[in-house]
Write a protein that holds these residues in place. Structure first.
Motif, PDB file in Angstrom:
ATOM      1  N   LYS A 238       0.833  -1.201   0.000  1.00 29.03           N
ATOM      2  CA  LYS A 238       0.000   0.000   0.000  1.00 29.03           C
ATOM      3  C   LYS A 238       0.870   1.254   0.000  1.00 29.03           C
ATOM      4  O   LYS A 238       0.582   2.222  -0.713  1.00 29.03           O
ATOM      5  CB  LYS A 238      -0.893   0.012   1.233  1.00 29.03           C
ATOM      6  CG  LYS A 238      -2.069  -0.919   1.142  1.00 29.03           C
ATOM      7  CD  LYS A 238      -3.082  -0.466   2.163  1.00 29.03           C
ATOM      8  CE  LYS A 238      -3.673  -1.580   2.927  1.00 29.03           C
ATOM      9  NZ  LYS A 238      -4.415  -1.136   4.090  1.00 29.03           N
ATOM     10  N   LEU A 239       1.926   1.217   0.816  1.00 27.08           N
ATOM     11  CA  LEU A 239       2.830   2.368   0.884  1.00 27.08           C
ATOM     12  C   LEU A 239       3.449   2.647  -0.473  1.00 27.08           C
ATOM     13  O   LEU A 239       3.474   3.783  -0.942  1.00 27.08           O
ATOM     14  CB  LEU A 239       3.966   2.092   1.873  1.00 27.08           C
ATOM     15  CG  LEU A 239       3.708   2.407   3.331  1.00 27.08           C
ATOM     16  CD1 LEU A 239       4.999   2.287   4.121  1.00 27.08           C
ATOM     17  CD2 LEU A 239       3.174   3.821   3.465  1.00 27.08           C
ATOM     18  N   ILE A 240       3.944   1.571  -1.094  1.00 25.44           N
ATOM     19  CA  ILE A 240       4.609   1.725  -2.387  1.00 25.44           C
ATOM     20  C   ILE A 240       3.633   2.316  -3.402  1.00 25.44           C
ATOM     21  O   ILE A 240       3.956   3.271  -4.115  1.00 25.44           O
ATOM     22  CB  ILE A 240       5.109   0.353  -2.892  1.00 25.44           C
ATOM     23  CG1 ILE A 240       6.183  -0.201  -1.951  1.00 25.44           C
ATOM     24  CG2 ILE A 240       5.603   0.449  -4.322  1.00 25.44           C
ATOM     25  CD1 ILE A 240       7.565   0.266  -2.194  1.00 25.44           C
ATOM     26  N   ALA A 241       2.420   1.759  -3.458  1.00 31.00           N
ATOM     27  CA  ALA A 241       1.439   2.241  -4.425  1.00 31.00           C
ATOM     28  C   ALA A 241       1.164   3.719  -4.186  1.00 31.00           C
ATOM     29  O   ALA A 241       1.129   4.530  -5.122  1.00 31.00           O
ATOM     30  CB  ALA A 241       0.146   1.444  -4.315  1.00 31.00           C
ATOM     31  N   PHE A 242       0.998   4.082  -2.932  1.00 32.96           N
ATOM     32  CA  PHE A 242       0.701   5.466  -2.596  1.00 32.96           C
ATOM     33  C   PHE A 242       1.855   6.383  -2.985  1.00 32.96           C
ATOM     34  O   PHE A 242       1.658   7.484  -3.519  1.00 32.96           O
ATOM     35  CB  PHE A 242       0.423   5.578  -1.097  1.00 32.96           C
ATOM     36  CG  PHE A 242      -0.794   6.381  -0.802  1.00 32.96           C
ATOM     37  CD1 PHE A 242      -0.719   7.763  -0.768  1.00 32.96           C
ATOM     38  CD2 PHE A 242      -2.012   5.773  -0.616  1.00 32.96           C
ATOM     39  CE1 PHE A 242      -1.844   8.516  -0.527  1.00 32.96           C
ATOM     40  CE2 PHE A 242      -3.138   6.515  -0.372  1.00 32.96           C
ATOM     41  CZ  PHE A 242      -3.059   7.894  -0.328  1.00 32.96           C
ATOM     42  N   MET A 243       3.084   5.918  -2.724  1.00 34.02           N
ATOM     43  CA  MET A 243       4.235   6.767  -3.009  1.00 34.02           C
ATOM     44  C   MET A 243       4.445   6.938  -4.510  1.00 34.02           C
ATOM     45  O   MET A 243       4.728   8.038  -4.979  1.00 34.02           O
ATOM     46  CB  MET A 243       5.486   6.184  -2.362  1.00 34.02           C
ATOM     47  CG  MET A 243       5.497   6.367  -0.860  1.00 34.02           C
ATOM     48  SD  MET A 243       6.939   5.646  -0.092  1.00 34.02           S
ATOM     49  CE  MET A 243       8.204   6.796  -0.598  1.00 34.02           C
ATOM     50  N   VAL A 244       4.314   5.852  -5.249  1.00 30.91           N
ATOM     51  CA  VAL A 244       4.477   5.955  -6.705  1.00 30.91           C
ATOM     52  C   VAL A 244       3.411   6.900  -7.261  1.00 30.91           C
ATOM     53  O   VAL A 244       3.697   7.797  -8.067  1.00 30.91           O
ATOM     54  CB  VAL A 244       4.376   4.567  -7.376  1.00 30.91           C
ATOM     55  CG1 VAL A 244       4.301   4.700  -8.882  1.00 30.91           C
ATOM     56  CG2 VAL A 244       5.559   3.704  -6.980  1.00 30.91           C
ATOM     57  N   SER A 245       2.189   6.726  -6.777  1.00 34.31           N
ATOM     58  CA  SER A 245       1.080   7.545  -7.259  1.00 34.31           C
ATOM     59  C   SER A 245       1.322   9.026  -6.976  1.00 34.31           C
ATOM     60  O   SER A 245       1.210   9.870  -7.870  1.00 34.31           O
ATOM     61  CB  SER A 245      -0.206   7.066  -6.591  1.00 34.31           C
ATOM     62  OG  SER A 245      -1.221   8.005  -6.744  1.00 34.31           O
ATOM     63  N   SER A 246       1.693   9.356  -5.742  1.00 33.20           N
ATOM     64  CA  SER A 246       1.865  10.769  -5.419  1.00 33.20           C
ATOM     65  C   SER A 246       3.119  11.329  -6.088  1.00 33.20           C
ATOM     66  O   SER A 246       3.149  12.496  -6.487  1.00 33.20           O
ATOM     67  CB  SER A 246       1.895  10.980  -3.914  1.00 33.20           C
ATOM     68  OG  SER A 246       2.749  10.077  -3.299  1.00 33.20           O
ATOM     69  N   GLY A 247       4.144  10.493  -6.220  1.00 30.98           N
ATOM     70  CA  GLY A 247       5.359  10.946  -6.899  1.00 30.98           C
ATOM     71  C   GLY A 247       5.083  11.338  -8.336  1.00 30.98           C
ATOM     72  O   GLY A 247       5.502  12.411  -8.794  1.00 30.98           O
TER      73      GLY A 247
END
Lengths: 372, 255
Positions: A238-247
């Motif tokens: 979930k963290l990775i998905a969120f970070m890639v998305s916001s990045g």
């Protein structure tokens, strides 16, 4: 050769746009719309990772774009242009074209960190709770930037960095960076960066969601408990998905700021976040190709409604269907666009493509292009 | 030392004690069963062992390692897989993807590798694909590799869930009511399948089951729980004749 047809068509189209811009064959307005299209593609597909693939409900996507826009703009102004904070540019302006991608990546990184900060407390919550957290985050980011001038002036003094970004008056000077690029070589830099940025974003997302690693995101969406039990580290995923998305949203922000040469936090408010939602749900949740099509369609629609409404207005007046004193203004766009969303939810709630890709709908398409 | 050891485990949810002083030991290559009436706390025991709940009291160790600090995905990575009472497959992706994703702990690459398609990524994806195809082959599911589980008949879904659990390469397999919802023909097939998995993969199996036929044929050892307490344990024959067990199942005064 057949299987490269669409790849070649795409490259030719991009080259065509760049050349048309170089030799002033296309109207400035049309070029801006085309670039907005690219930015919207980044903006929508990145949100699609969280709202589509992961089936979470993030409503504050524009907040991350805002972070990216400011980080990118401040960096580019400080590094390549004469400004009131450092005086002379920190680096030679001739490096601008070379380092612009680095600025985009740096902005993406900072946005990703903000994404992480929002994602961490949202672990215990899903669905509507996450929606509320992300809306709150969106508001916090906007308010901090808008009030940065006053806060910084009171704490650090009138010449501090906080006052430099101008708060609610907006930040400008990025046109000078673009000019610095033009001094190195007179080519349509922003068009090129938008094309590269959009391709980069789609490339990253495509590779992520087609890898077994990234499919963990879909597994979390479909059954989180099963995912955790079947060895998927759901928290990390979930963290990775969120970070890639916001990045990636951050990259869309940098480009947005540099196209207009001006950025204001208020243009990344909840309305802009809603636009991302509209594009994602229009295209079909979890469908990358659907999302790209929706971003294109949405951008065209928003722009087409300007002359469209004017046309309607003129003709209805001509036919005597409207009272003389009343004009249909462009504000009606924001009635018609939500209305489309309304109708979509009524008649095709899964969006244009559902969670399928274009190649599932038209299997023969696969013979015409190559993606690896 | 046993492969899996549960010692004095008690689990309370607020005022409710779901499991009281539960003890068990599972040896290597052994099938044991856990039976008991509905709501006896069997699934709670599984949720404790697979790391979903952390025991209020007591300890759980696997290969001599204390399991309490580990999250469920790490416990699976250490070699404990489970299936669910109500099948929990990822219904909107292919059977093959289901099997692929459940090897997440063996990926060994990160986001950057996935984006750049590094050598590490390619090797890992190849090996995962190979394992997935092998598992599908031995479980006779190759024909359904591209199907979505939701389009398969119930019996096949059970089989896919077993395949998915096996793809994590477990040492212990926890089966939560594998025969639930199957007709008598399917149950017969399931018994043979579990027996075959047990012999082929040389793993230990711990199952919860309501259908006496399944546990009586398969299990070497049985434990009976009721109201969270272990009321009997022993070989299937011993259990069958235990008055307390009969009372738990048929009610007071039946004996």
């Amino acid at each position: 050769m057949k299987k490269y047809t669409l790849n070649i068509v795409f490259v030719l189209l991009c080259a065509g746009v760049v050349l048309a811009s170089q030799y002033k064959l296309l109207d400035r307005y049309i070029l801006t719309v085309l670039m907005l299209m690219g930015i919207n593609i980044i903006f929508a597909t990145s949100l699609n990772l969280v709202n589509g693939n992961m089936r979470e409900f993030s409503c504050g996507h524009a907040g991350f774009a805002c972070v990216g826009a400011y980080v990118g703009s401040v960096l580019s102004v400080l590094l390549f242009t004469a400004n009131k904070y450092t005086g002379q540019p920190l680096l030679s302006p001739s490096l601008a074209p070379l380092l612009f991608p680095v600025i985009m990546l740096a902005a993406a990184l900072v946005s990703a960190v903000f994404g992480l900060l929002v994602a961490l407390p949202s672990f215990k919550t899903r669905d509507d709770y996450l929606a509320i957290i992300t809306i709150a985050a969106n508001f916090i980011i906007i308010s901090i930037i808008e009030n940065s001038e006053q806060i910084a002036e009171q704490i650090f003094g009138a010449k501090s960095f906080g006052t430099f970004i101008n708060g609610s008056r907006g930040f400008s000077g990025m046109k000078r960076t673009v000019n610095a690029m033009n001094d190195v070589a007179h080519i349509p830099w922003m068009e090129i960066w938008v094309i590269l940025g959009a391709c980069f974003c789609v490339f990253v997302l495509y590779r992520l969601v087609t890898s077994t690693y990234g499919k963990g995101i879909d597994a979390v969406a479909q059954d989180e408990i099963a995912a955790e039990i079947m060895s998927v580290d759901t928290k990390r995923t979930k963290l990775i998905a969120f970070m890639v998305s916001s990045g990636l949203a951050g990259i869309s922000g940098v480009l947005y700021a540099h196209i207009y040469g001006y950025v204001n936090a208020s243009s990344f408010g909840i309305l802009r976040s809603t636009e991302a939602l509209v594009m994602v749900y229009l295209g079909g949740m979890g469908s990358l190709s659907g999302c790209i099509m929706a971003a294109i369609a949405f951008t065209v629609l928003v722009e087409a409604l300007r002359p469209g409404l004017r046309f309607l207005n003129d003709n209805m007046h001509y036919l005597g269907m409207l009272p003389d004193g009343y004009e249909i203004s462009e504000v009606w766009r924001w009635v018609i666009i939500p209305l489309i969303l309304f109708l979509l939810m009524q008649f095709r709630p899964e969006g244009l493509l559902g969670n399928r890709e274009l190649t599932h709908v038209f299997p023969k398409l696969k013979n015409w292009f190559t993606l690896r | 030392m046993s492969l899996l050891e549960v010692k004095h485990v008690t689990q309370r949810f607020g005022g409710l004690t779901a499991v009281t002083d539960f003890n068990m030991a599972l040896e290597e290559h052994q099938i044991i069963g856990l039976i008991g009436p509905n709501g006896a706390g069997k699934t709670t025991v599984f949720n404790l062992v697979s790391g979903f709940y952390k025991p209020t009291e007591g300890s759980i160790s696997f290969e001599g390692r204390d399991m309490r600090p580990y999250p469920p995905h790490a416990i699976t990575a250490l070699g404990m897989a489970r299936t669910f009472q109500n099948i929990r497959l990822w219904n909107d992706m292919s059977v093959l993807d289901n099997i692929r994703i459940s090897q997440h702990h063996r990926l060994g690459y990160g986001v950057v590798d996935a984006i750049l398609h590094t050598r590490k990524y390619k090797e890992s994806e190849r090996s995962i694909e190979r394992t997935a195809r092998e598992i599908l082959e031995v479980m006779q599911l190759s024909d359904y590799a591209e199907e979505c589980p939701k389009n398969l008949p119930y019996g096949l879904q059970r089989r896919v869930e077993l395949a998915r659990a096996l793809s994590t390469k477990p040492k212990v397999l926890l089966l939560d009511e594998p025969a639930a919802g199957l007709n008598s023909v399917d149950v017969e097939g399931l018994i043979q399948l579990i027996r075959w998995i047990f012999d082929e993969f040389k793993i230990s199996i711990w199952m919860i089951e309501h259908q006496m036929k399944v546990v009586m044929t398969l299990c070497e050892y049985l434990m009976v729980v009721n109201f969270g307490k272990t009321i009997a344990q022993g070989t299937p024959r011993e259990i069958q004749n235990n008055p307390e067990v009969i009372e738990a199942y048929l009610g007071d005064g039946a004996v």
